[in-house]
Design a protein around this motif. Sequence first.
Motif, mmCIF file in Angstrom:
data_model
loop_
_atom_site.group_PDB
_atom_site.id
_atom_site.type_symbol
_atom_site.label_atom_id
_atom_site.label_comp_id
_atom_site.label_asym_id
_atom_site.label_seq_id
_atom_site.Cartn_x
_atom_site.Cartn_y
_atom_site.Cartn_z
ATOM 1 N N TYR A 32 0.780 -1.212 -0.076
ATOM 2 C CA TYR A 32 -0.135 -0.070 0.052
ATOM 3 C C TYR A 32 0.868 1.330 0.135
ATOM 4 O O TYR A 32 1.965 1.048 0.521
ATOM 5 C CB TYR A 32 -0.855 -0.052 1.264
ATOM 6 C CG TYR A 32 -1.856 -1.250 1.308
ATOM 7 C CD1 TYR A 32 -3.191 -1.090 0.756
ATOM 8 C CD2 TYR A 32 -1.165 -2.159 2.208
ATOM 9 C CE1 TYR A 32 -3.936 -2.428 0.819
ATOM 10 C CE2 TYR A 32 -2.214 -3.501 2.235
ATOM 11 C CZ TYR A 32 -3.488 -3.319 1.858
ATOM 12 O OH TYR A 32 -4.371 -4.570 1.870
ATOM 13 N N TYR A 45 -4.297 -0.411 13.753
ATOM 14 C CA TYR A 45 -5.581 -0.696 12.788
ATOM 15 C C TYR A 45 -6.808 -0.865 13.516
ATOM 16 O O TYR A 45 -6.878 -1.450 14.338
ATOM 17 C CB TYR A 45 -5.262 -1.864 11.751
ATOM 18 C CG TYR A 45 -6.148 -2.209 10.923
ATOM 19 C CD1 TYR A 45 -6.385 -1.576 9.450
ATOM 20 C CD2 TYR A 45 -7.447 -2.856 11.220
ATOM 21 C CE1 TYR A 45 -7.124 -2.046 8.662
ATOM 22 C CE2 TYR A 45 -8.626 -3.409 10.432
ATOM 23 C CZ TYR A 45 -8.268 -2.892 8.870
ATOM 24 O OH TYR A 45 -9.316 -3.191 8.158
ATOM 25 N N GLY A 48 -11.262 -0.728 10.119
ATOM 26 C CA GLY A 48 -11.072 -0.345 8.552
ATOM 27 C C GLY A 48 -10.058 0.786 8.472
ATOM 28 O O GLY A 48 -9.834 0.917 7.104
ATOM 29 N N PHE A 49 -9.345 1.187 9.329
ATOM 30 C CA PHE A 49 -8.516 2.507 9.138
ATOM 31 C C PHE A 49 -7.099 2.229 9.997
ATOM 32 O O PHE A 49 -7.142 1.792 10.913
ATOM 33 C CB PHE A 49 -9.065 3.919 9.602
ATOM 34 C CG PHE A 49 -10.405 4.143 8.848
ATOM 35 C CD1 PHE A 49 -10.272 4.781 7.620
ATOM 36 C CD2 PHE A 49 -11.699 3.811 9.221
ATOM 37 C CE1 PHE A 49 -11.381 4.905 7.088
ATOM 38 C CE2 PHE A 49 -12.904 4.152 8.680
ATOM 39 C CZ PHE A 49 -12.705 4.635 7.235
ATOM 40 N N LYS A 64 -5.483 9.869 10.738
ATOM 41 C CA LYS A 64 -6.303 8.886 10.557
ATOM 42 C C LYS A 64 -6.353 8.479 9.268
ATOM 43 O O LYS A 64 -6.152 9.379 8.333
ATOM 44 C CB LYS A 64 -7.932 9.028 10.858
ATOM 45 C CG LYS A 64 -8.743 8.071 10.550
ATOM 46 C CD LYS A 64 -10.202 8.351 10.737
ATOM 47 C CE LYS A 64 -11.019 7.219 10.446
ATOM 48 N NZ LYS A 64 -12.459 7.588 10.861
ATOM 49 N N GLN A 66 -6.482 6.202 5.198
ATOM 50 C CA GLN A 66 -7.182 5.377 4.435
ATOM 51 C C GLN A 66 -6.174 4.326 3.895
ATOM 52 O O GLN A 66 -5.196 4.485 3.386
ATOM 53 C CB GLN A 66 -7.719 5.727 3.153
ATOM 54 C CG GLN A 66 -8.685 5.005 2.517
ATOM 55 C CD GLN A 66 -9.266 5.682 1.350
ATOM 56 O OE1 GLN A 66 -8.648 6.187 0.284
ATOM 57 N NE2 GLN A 66 -10.721 5.604 1.224
ATOM 58 N N LEU A 67 -6.556 3.021 4.444
ATOM 59 C CA LEU A 67 -5.579 1.964 4.110
ATOM 60 C C LEU A 67 -4.954 1.718 2.512
ATOM 61 O O LEU A 67 -3.751 1.824 2.070
ATOM 62 C CB LEU A 67 -5.804 0.661 4.709
ATOM 63 C CG LEU A 67 -4.962 -0.467 4.323
ATOM 64 C CD1 LEU A 67 -3.550 -0.489 4.842
ATOM 65 C CD2 LEU A 67 -5.961 -1.865 4.772
ATOM 66 N N GLU A 68 -6.085 1.753 1.713
ATOM 67 C CA GLU A 68 -6.026 1.252 0.441
ATOM 68 C C GLU A 68 -5.081 2.323 -0.414
ATOM 69 O O GLU A 68 -4.306 2.192 -1.417
ATOM 70 C CB GLU A 68 -6.928 0.958 -0.185
ATOM 71 C CG GLU A 68 -7.942 -0.102 0.281
ATOM 72 C CD GLU A 68 -8.540 -0.002 1.702
ATOM 73 O OE1 GLU A 68 -8.941 -1.052 2.182
ATOM 74 O OE2 GLU A 68 -8.636 1.250 2.010
ATOM 75 N N SER A 69 -5.348 3.807 -0.143
ATOM 76 C CA SER A 69 -4.768 5.092 -0.671
ATOM 77 C C SER A 69 -3.442 5.275 -0.122
ATOM 78 O O SER A 69 -2.719 6.383 -0.680
ATOM 79 C CB SER A 69 -5.925 5.896 -1.247
ATOM 80 O OG SER A 69 -6.301 6.565 0.132
ATOM 81 N N LYS A 71 -4.200 7.885 1.874
ATOM 82 C CA LYS A 71 -4.536 9.155 2.017
ATOM 83 C C LYS A 71 -4.923 9.500 3.431
ATOM 84 O O LYS A 71 -5.596 8.810 4.219
ATOM 85 C CB LYS A 71 -6.053 9.622 1.247
ATOM 86 C CG LYS A 71 -6.532 10.906 1.189
ATOM 87 C CD LYS A 71 -7.971 10.866 0.525
ATOM 88 C CE LYS A 71 -8.503 12.330 0.695
ATOM 89 N NZ LYS A 71 -9.647 12.432 0.047
ATOM 90 N N LEU A 73 -6.688 11.152 6.167
ATOM 91 C CA LEU A 73 -8.291 11.599 6.304
ATOM 92 C C LEU A 73 -8.437 12.685 7.170
ATOM 93 O O LEU A 73 -9.648 13.399 7.135
ATOM 94 C CB LEU A 73 -9.163 10.224 6.391
ATOM 95 C CG LEU A 73 -9.153 9.352 5.441
ATOM 96 C CD1 LEU A 73 -10.087 7.951 5.821
ATOM 97 C CD2 LEU A 73 -9.527 9.793 3.935
#
Length: 255
Positions: A32, A45, A48-49, A64, A66-69, A71, A73
Motif C-alpha cells: 500500500y 489498525y 478499517g482505518f 487517520k 485510508q489503508l488502500e490509498s 490518504k 483523512l
Amino acid sequence: MRRLLILLVLLLATTACHAAIPVYGYRIVHVYPHDTSAYTEGLFYKDGFLYESTGEKGASTVRKVQLESGKVLQRHDVPAQYFGEGIVAWNGELIQLTWQARTGFVYGLDDFKLRRTFSYPGEGWALTRDEHRIYMSDGSSVLRILDPATLARVGSITVTADGAPVTNLNELEWVDGEIYANVWLTNRIARIDPASGHVVGWIDLTGLFDVSTLPVPMNDVLNGIAWDARGKRLFVTGKHWPKLFEIELVKQPAR
C-alpha cells in the motif's frame, strides 16, 4: 562410560536445539502507499482505518489514514515543541506519548480534539494494549504496564532473549496474545510473551525495503506494526517509507 558421555552430549545438543528462538521470514501479501512525510512512531489498525503518530519536532502529528490509498483523512498537529511518539486507542480516546518531554496527550478518537494531558517519568517510545491493560516502551528492556483509567504504572515486564535483556524496544503491537516490538535500528521484530517477558520468536524483515534509497537511511528505519485482528492481517512500515506492507510470516528452518 563412553557411550553414556555420547548420549549426554546428544541430549544437551537436542535440548539446545529445542531451546533456540525460532526465526520467521516473511511473504509480501500486498503493498500500500505510505506518506513519505510521515516519520512513523506509532501505528495501529481499527475499524478499517490506520491510525498513525509521527515524530520530529515541528512535524509531529496524529493521523487517520485510508489503508488502500494512504490518504490522510484526518490530522492533528502536535505543538512544535513536542516530538510525537507511540499511540493507542482506549474507550473512545486516542492516547499519545512524546519522546523526552514526559508529557502525553489524550484526544477524542473521533475528532482528535485534545481532552487532557498526563505525565510520566523518563522517555516515551510506544504503546499497545490488550483487553485490560496498556503497555508502554521507553527504549529500555523493560515494558511498563499502565492502568488504562489513570495511565499510572502498575507493573512491568523485563524482556529477555536467551537470558539477556533486549533493549531499544520501540513500536509495539498486541498480536494474538503476544507483544510484537520493533527493535530500533534493526530489521527485526521481537515476539514477546507478556507473561514471562521472554522473546519467543524473531521476525527478520531484512530486504523488505531498501532504506538506502531514502534521504537519511540511518534514521529512516523500520518502525510501525499494525494488526487487523478480525482479518488476521499484519502490516509493517518505516519512517518516511513510501510503502506499507501487508505480510505473512514464514518460519525459517532451524540452523
